[in-house]
Motif scaffolding. Structure first.
Motif, PDB file in Angstrom:
ATOM      1  N   CYS A  65       1.017  -1.265   0.020  1.00 51.07           N
ATOM      2  CA  CYS A  65      -0.093  -0.167  -0.140  1.00 51.07           C
ATOM      3  C   CYS A  65       0.916   1.076  -0.017  1.00 51.07           C
ATOM      4  CB  CYS A  65      -0.860  -0.032   1.040  1.00 51.07           C
ATOM      5  SG  CYS A  65      -2.123  -1.312   1.359  1.00 51.07           S
ATOM      6  N   LEU A  66       2.011   1.308   0.734  1.00 51.49           N
ATOM      7  CA  LEU A  66       3.001   2.371   0.853  1.00 51.49           C
ATOM      8  C   LEU A  66       3.669   2.443  -0.391  1.00 51.49           C
ATOM      9  CD1 LEU A  66       4.045   2.519   4.504  1.00 51.49           C
ATOM     10  CD2 LEU A  66       3.000   4.362   3.530  1.00 51.49           C
ATOM     11  N   LYS A  67       4.151   1.421  -0.873  1.00 54.45           N
ATOM     12  CA  LYS A  67       4.893   1.209  -2.239  1.00 54.45           C
ATOM     13  C   LYS A  67       4.090   1.917  -3.383  1.00 54.45           C
ATOM     14  CE  LYS A  67       8.212  -2.184  -1.584  1.00 54.45           C
ATOM     15  NZ  LYS A  67       8.667  -3.586  -1.892  1.00 54.45           N
ATOM     16  N   ALA A  68       2.592   1.742  -3.316  1.00 52.13           N
ATOM     17  CA  ALA A  68       1.796   2.265  -4.386  1.00 52.13           C
ATOM     18  C   ALA A  68       1.628   3.840  -4.217  1.00 52.13           C
ATOM     19  CB  ALA A  68       0.558   1.607  -4.171  1.00 52.13           C
ATOM     20  N   TYR A  69       1.549   4.111  -3.028  1.00 48.69           N
ATOM     21  CA  TYR A  69       1.382   5.671  -2.576  1.00 48.69           C
ATOM     22  C   TYR A  69       2.469   6.503  -3.277  1.00 48.69           C
ATOM     23  CZ  TYR A  69       1.329   9.999  -0.009  1.00 48.69           C
ATOM     24  OH  TYR A  69       1.270  11.297   0.290  1.00 48.69           O
ATOM     25  N   HIS A  70       3.829   5.870  -2.656  1.00 47.19           N
ATOM     26  CA  HIS A  70       5.153   6.526  -2.988  1.00 47.19           C
ATOM     27  C   HIS A  70       5.310   6.581  -4.704  1.00 47.19           C
ATOM     28  CE1 HIS A  70       6.458   7.214   0.760  1.00 47.19           C
ATOM     29  NE2 HIS A  70       6.281   6.018   1.364  1.00 47.19           N
ATOM     30  N   LEU A  71       4.866   5.349  -5.372  1.00 42.75           N
ATOM     31  CA  LEU A  71       5.035   5.285  -6.776  1.00 42.75           C
ATOM     32  C   LEU A  71       4.186   6.403  -7.401  1.00 42.75           C
ATOM     33  CD1 LEU A  71       6.276   3.688  -9.276  1.00 42.75           C
ATOM     34  CD2 LEU A  71       4.048   2.411  -9.048  1.00 42.75           C
ATOM     35  N   LEU A  72       2.934   6.597  -6.964  1.00 37.96           N
ATOM     36  CA  LEU A  72       2.039   7.818  -7.694  1.00 37.96           C
ATOM     37  C   LEU A  72       2.430   9.113  -7.155  1.00 37.96           C
ATOM     38  CD1 LEU A  72      -1.554   6.354  -7.374  1.00 37.96           C
ATOM     39  CD2 LEU A  72      -0.080   6.310  -9.184  1.00 37.96           C
ATOM     40  N   LYS A  73       3.009   9.310  -6.021  1.00 37.21           N
ATOM     41  CA  LYS A  73       3.546  10.424  -5.591  1.00 37.21           C
ATOM     42  C   LYS A  73       4.437  11.072  -6.259  1.00 37.21           C
ATOM     43  CE  LYS A  73       3.807  13.696  -2.152  1.00 37.21           C
ATOM     44  NZ  LYS A  73       2.919  14.671  -1.728  1.00 37.21           N
ATOM     45  N   LYS A  74       5.414  10.121  -6.585  1.00 33.64           N
ATOM     46  CA  LYS A  74       6.344  10.532  -7.540  1.00 33.64           C
ATOM     47  C   LYS A  74       5.847  11.434  -8.959  1.00 33.64           C
ATOM     48  CE  LYS A  74       9.084   7.073  -8.484  1.00 33.64           C
ATOM     49  NZ  LYS A  74       9.956   6.029  -9.004  1.00 33.64           N
ATOM     50  N   ASP A  75       5.021  10.864  -9.404  1.00 35.71           N
ATOM     51  CA  ASP A  75       4.381  11.450 -10.844  1.00 35.71           C
ATOM     52  C   ASP A  75       3.338  12.663 -10.551  1.00 35.71           C
ATOM     53  OD1 ASP A  75       5.924   9.982 -12.128  1.00 35.71           O
ATOM     54  OD2 ASP A  75       4.529   8.650 -13.137  1.00 35.71           O
ATOM     55  N   PHE A  76       2.725  12.701  -9.142  1.00 35.78           N
ATOM     56  CA  PHE A  76       1.702  13.330  -8.834  1.00 35.78           C
ATOM     57  C   PHE A  76       1.872  13.935  -7.630  1.00 35.78           C
ATOM     58  CE2 PHE A  76       0.024   9.945 -11.647  1.00 35.78           C
ATOM     59  CZ  PHE A  76      -0.824  10.881 -12.692  1.00 35.78           C
ATOM     60  N   PRO A  77       2.716  14.864  -7.431  1.00 28.68           N
ATOM     61  CA  PRO A  77       3.184  15.505  -6.020  1.00 28.68           C
ATOM     62  C   PRO A  77       2.088  16.157  -5.532  1.00 28.68           C
ATOM     63  CG  PRO A  77       4.302  16.661  -8.001  1.00 28.68           C
ATOM     64  CD  PRO A  77       3.702  15.571  -8.683  1.00 28.68           C
ATOM     65  N   GLU A  78       0.958  16.357  -6.125  1.00 26.62           N
ATOM     66  CA  GLU A  78      -0.046  17.256  -5.523  1.00 26.62           C
ATOM     67  C   GLU A  78      -1.022  16.202  -4.638  1.00 26.62           C
ATOM     68  OE1 GLU A  78       0.144  16.481  -8.708  1.00 26.62           O
ATOM     69  OE2 GLU A  78      -1.693  15.824  -9.799  1.00 26.62           O
ATOM     70  N   ILE A  79      -0.777  14.895  -4.551  1.00 23.93           N
ATOM     71  CA  ILE A  79      -1.114  13.955  -3.742  1.00 23.93           C
ATOM     72  C   ILE A  79      -0.994  14.497  -2.404  1.00 23.93           C
ATOM     73  CG2 ILE A  79      -1.533  11.563  -2.964  1.00 23.93           C
ATOM     74  CD1 ILE A  79      -0.878  10.598  -5.810  1.00 23.93           C
ATOM     75  N   PRO A  80      -1.943  14.610  -1.528  1.00 18.26           N
ATOM     76  CA  PRO A  80      -1.431  15.126  -0.107  1.00 18.26           C
ATOM     77  C   PRO A  80      -1.011  13.798   0.702  1.00 18.26           C
ATOM     78  CG  PRO A  80      -4.036  15.028  -0.311  1.00 18.26           C
ATOM     79  CD  PRO A  80      -3.203  14.731  -1.745  1.00 18.26           C
ATOM     80  N   PRO A  81      -0.573  14.256   1.921  1.00 22.67           N
ATOM     81  CA  PRO A  81      -0.530  12.947   2.879  1.00 22.67           C
ATOM     82  C   PRO A  81      -1.696  12.083   3.321  1.00 22.67           C
ATOM     83  CG  PRO A  81       0.541  14.851   3.659  1.00 22.67           C
ATOM     84  CD  PRO A  81      -0.129  15.371   2.485  1.00 22.67           C
TER      85      PRO A  81
END
Ligand SMILES: C[C@](O)(CO)[C@H](O)COP(=O)(O)OP(=O)(O)OC[C@H]1O[C@@H](n2ccc(N)nc2=O)[C@H](O)[C@@H]1O
Ligand SMILES: Nc1ncnc2c1ncn2[C@@H]1O[C@H](COP(=O)(O)OP(=O)(O)OP(=O)(O)O)[C@@H](O)[C@H]1O
Length: 270
Positions: A65-81
């Motif tokens: 779950c965390l790996k998926a979050y970090h993978l998307l966050k790299k391309d979509f920095p606007e994703i909040p915590p």
């Protein structure tokens, strides 16, 4: 957002060749089943992950779950915590793809929560970076699967109205180890054709190569399969790289006494 990442079974699983990248090509039908985790993802002040239910081996920071979050966050920095709470129900190392489903459902939840605009193809591309099984759970529909398990074709099989029993004998089988002890060979059956035949022809025609390789070490797998057939299963087999064995029934079987000491899930197929 609350979702229920569900397990899958493999109906037929042929490990056909070793690839140059160290992985294996396979031929299989992946079919969703109702045994599910619960996954809640909410916007938060800081990023956090917690899990309840079945203990997940390894460090929480390595959770899919965390790996998926970090993978998307790299391309979509606007994703909040976000605060991620996973309630783990589906057995681990069980051939049910539970971790892979958590991964795919995290991607789908983040896509909806934060309007990322990703279509299924784009989400599958992210999911397959994190595990061979993960992409399947984006569409989460019965598919003929090939390649590493991350390429799909439509399949003419419907088990809607049938009933499934899943029996996990509390044995953890590591996927990597199971692949390590298998000898790839071309499938001796055309799975797409075999699956289009009536269910009562599947028993002798549709196999799982891992079942053949693991049964000598774990005779309990054969015992469970025999019991499922004696209870009236129309088809029974191990799923994935084990250790769960499933039976497909016409109607709800009375199984309570048969598998007292194991983890069992039963329910309708969609
Ligand atoms: C056995 C199945 O469940 C069948 O659906 C899957 O092939 C397993 O897929 P998965 O759990 O998503 O596997 P991954 O996390 O990608 O890989 C775990 C390990 O299994 C082996 N692996 C996996 C998939 C594949 N097609 N070939 C492999 O050789 C590799 O050694 C890899 O390091
Ligand atoms: N959300 C998760 N759920 C389960 N395991 C996870 C998760 N995230 C990371 N993992 C790691 O993955 C390992 C299990 O992977 P493994 O592929 O053997 O089992 P699985 O995900 O239950 O499914 P399958 O046996 O079908 O491949 C665990 O030991 C754990 O360290």
């Amino acid at each position: 957002m609350l979702t229920f990442p569900n397990a899958k079974i493999n109906i037929g699983l042929y490990i056909t060749e070793k690839r140059a990248d160290g992985f294996h090509n396979l031929s299989s039908c992946f079919y969703p089943v109702g045994w599910s985790d619960a996954l809640e993802i909410l916007p938060a002040e800081t990023l956090s992950f917690e899990s309840t239910g079945i203990d997940i081996p390894g460090d929480a920071s390595q959770n899919l779950c965390l790996k998926a979050y970090h993978l998307l966050k790299k391309d979509f920095p606007e994703i909040p915590p976000v605060r991620i709470h996973l309630h783990k129900v589906v057995p681990i190392g069980a051939g049910l793809g539970g971790g892979s489903a958590d991964c795919a459902f995290t991607i789908k939840s983040l896509n909806s929560l934060f309007n990322l605009g990703l279509d299924d193809k784009a989400m599958q591309a992210y999911a397959s970076q994190l595990g061979s099984d993960c992409a399947f759970f984006i569409e989460n529909k019965p598919k003929y699967c090939f390649g590493k398990g991350d390429q799909f074709d439509e399949i003419a099989v419907s088990l809607k109205g049938k009933y499934i029993v899943l029996v996990n004998p509390n044995i953890h089988i590591s996927t990597a180890e199971a692949y390590g002890s298998i000898k790839p060979k071309p499938a001796n059956v055309d799975l797409q054709i075999a699956l289009s035949q009536p269910l009562d022809t599947w028993k002798d025609a549709i196999l799982n190569d891992f079942e053949t390789s693991l049964t000598p070490k774990y005779p309990v797998l054969q015992e469970i399969k025999d019991t499922l057939y004696s209870l009236g299963a129309e088809y029974a087999c191990m799923t994935g790289s084990g250790s769960t064995v499933f039976g497909i029934f016409e109607n709800t079987p009375a199984i309570k006494q048969a598998f007292k000491e194991y983890m069992v899930w039963q329910g309708p197929l969609e």
